[in-house]
Design an enzyme around this catalytic site. Structure first.
Site, short mmCIF file in Angstrom:
data_model
loop_
_atom_site.label_atom_id
_atom_site.label_comp_id
_atom_site.label_asym_id
_atom_site.label_seq_id
_atom_site.Cartn_x
_atom_site.Cartn_y
_atom_site.Cartn_z
N LYS A 168 118.43 -99.81 43.50
CA LYS A 168 117.31 -98.95 43.89
C LYS A 168 116.87 -99.36 45.29
O LYS A 168 116.78 -100.56 45.59
CB LYS A 168 116.16 -99.12 42.89
CG LYS A 168 114.95 -98.25 43.13
CD LYS A 168 113.90 -98.50 42.05
CE LYS A 168 112.68 -97.61 42.20
NZ LYS A 168 111.69 -97.82 41.11
N SER A 200 110.51 -93.72 38.51
CA SER A 200 110.87 -93.50 39.91
C SER A 200 112.31 -93.84 40.24
O SER A 200 112.81 -93.47 41.31
CB SER A 200 109.94 -94.31 40.81
OG SER A 200 110.09 -95.70 40.59
N SER A 249 109.59 -96.86 35.07
CA SER A 249 110.49 -96.34 36.10
C SER A 249 111.96 -96.61 35.88
O SER A 249 112.80 -96.00 36.53
CB SER A 249 110.08 -96.87 37.48
OG SER A 249 108.85 -96.31 37.87
#
Length: 467
Positions: A72, A147, A171
């Site tokens: 990420k 996210s 997330s």
């Protein structure tokens, strides 16, 4: 043969690489080709094939034997920018790798790139006015969740076998559920969190995503401290699992309800003992601590991250360039006033969160359950809406808040810092993945992953996305 390589489980890929049955350069090239062919999914922010190929030539030996992985794009790397999907950090080049990234590299992993996310880890839909729209591989007109949306998309679409996302309120687990892969939130503090763009240090954690629990266990074995590894296998027969229907099972999308009940029936048929007990007063206990902590910490910790990286940006500079209106509005509200007074924050940490943790601990102990089971999200992925119109989604005929609805079942366990695991439980009638979340007692990570692997074995595997 090359197409089959995309779906190799990480554990199997490591075995083949170790035994010489698979050449790392061939494997990496197959993933690069697939990434280029599926570029429309917009999973990556940074993906430089020539840099990947060069790293293969210099790949260190280690237990991963070159296994490709991704990160990420909030996890610092020296060779690629760390943008957090926000314009002000587009050219941010950290001086060193985050320790969690370095641990995978030292274990012999091959970094494939940095993956898209909801801006500054706040977004849920995958919409970003600057970096583009991230698309769900099962239906490209639908959101991936957030996210860590790009991370889940990359794993689910076969662009990479495993990756590290991050989780503050859901997330890792939410996009895993919406995209049909496995997402793990370890106990808070299990993984090294340095060198990661923060929201809340008392809630944030990095967490792995993969296509099976076994593959998540492989990555956890690298990221977790030594001596906290595998708990072996678990037999479902006689295993007590909690089913807290109050709150978690209220107002579900009918397809989520049906998939969850089918999963519970499959577990019962394997001999699991389903204990239908609720966590008393859960919603009130969580509300007293959840957003109080995040809203107090986020501005201070983003400022500290900029300072530690010798950035010329101030927090005001960063916030002023946030591209997503709702996120910018939230952060701007924190610049000039104490939205959360210090006394409220201290009470959240010293009084309210301990009360929430005590309620969870009592639930596990008094009901003698190894984990509880809930739908990861109350609804599957919904269609993308234009930026500005995606603040709500439809659930049971009503428009509801997108962010609050998707985190409803994941937030309380996050606030309490517990280990949590989302695994696929089925598909909606529209062919969209649905997730089942397992939550375990504090620091029961290895045991929870073993339970998760047993639960996974009782459920039908999802078909690959129709790409």
């Amino acid at each position: 043969m090359a197409e089959d390589l995309h779906w190799l489980p990480a554990v199997e890929a490591v075995r083949r690489l170790r035994d010489g049955e698979l050449k790392l350069a061939e494997y990496v090239e197959a993933l690069i080709e697939r990434t280029e062919r599926l570029a429309r999914l917009n999973s990556y922010i940074s993906h430089e094939p020539d840099l990947v190929r060069q790293s293969v030539k210099n790949a260190p030996k280690g237990p991963l034997h070159g296994l490709p992985f991704a990160l990420k794009d909030i996890i610092d790397t020296a060779d690629l920018p760390t943008t957090a999907s926000t314009p002000a950090l587009r050219d941010s080049r950290p001086r060193r790798n985050a320790p969690i990234a370095q641990s995978l590299l030292d274990a012999g992993g091959t970094l494939m790139g940095k993956q898209a996310l909801g801006e500054l880890s706040f977004g849920m839909t995958g919409n970003n006015p600057v970096f583009g729209t991230v698309r769900n591989p099962y239906r490209e007109d639908c959101i991936p969740g957030g996210s860590s949306g790009g991370t889940a998309v990359g794993v689910a679409a076969g662009l990479v076998p495993a990756a590290l996302g991050a989780d503050t309120g859901g997330s890792c687990r939410i996009p895993a559920a919406l995209c049909g892969c496995v997402g793990f939130r370890p106990t808070h503090g299990r993984y090294d969190g340095r060198g990661v763009v923060p929201i809340s240090s008392t809630r944030d954690t990095v967490g792995p995503l993969a296509r099976s629990v076994a593959d998540v266990r492989l990555i956890d074995g690298i990221c977790a401290p030594s001596g906290t590894g595998s708990a072996g296998t678990v037999d479902l027969a006689g295993l007590r699992l909690g089913v807290p229907r109050g709150f978690f099972y209220d107002g579900l999308d009918p397809d989520v309800a049906a998939a969850t009940e089918s999963a519970l029936s499959a577990l019962a048929a394997r001999g699991a003992v389903l204990v239908e007990r609720d966590v008393p007063d859960l919603e009130r206990l969580n509300e007293a601590a959840s957003f109080t902590v995040v809203l107090y910490e986020v501005g201070r910790e983003l400022s500290a991250y900029l300072y530690q990286h010798s950035s010329p940006l101030t927090l005001r500079d960063l916030v002023g360039r946030v591209a997503t209106d709702q996120i910018r509005e939230t952060l701007e509200s924190l610049l000039d006033e104490d939205v959360v007074p210090g006394a409220e924050y201290r009470a959240a940490l010293a009084v309210h969160r301990p009360a929430l943790r005590a309620a969870f601990a009592a639930y596990f102990a008094e009901n003698d359950v190894g984990a509880y089971l809930v739908p990861t999200t109350p609804l599957p992925a919904r269609p993308h809406r234009p930026a500005g119109e995606d603040r709500t989604v439809e659930l049971n005929g009503k428009d509801v808040d997108t962010f609050l609805t998707y985190i409803r079942n994941t937030d309380a366990s996050s606030t309490a810092g517990l280990p949590c695991l989302s695994i696929p439980s089925g598909l909606s009638r529209d062919g969209l993945p649905i997730g089942l979340e397992l939550v375990g007692p504090d620091s029961s990570d290895a045991r929870l992953l073993a339970i998760g692997e047993a639960v996974e074995s009782a459920l039908p595997p999802l078909p690959h996305p129709p790409l």
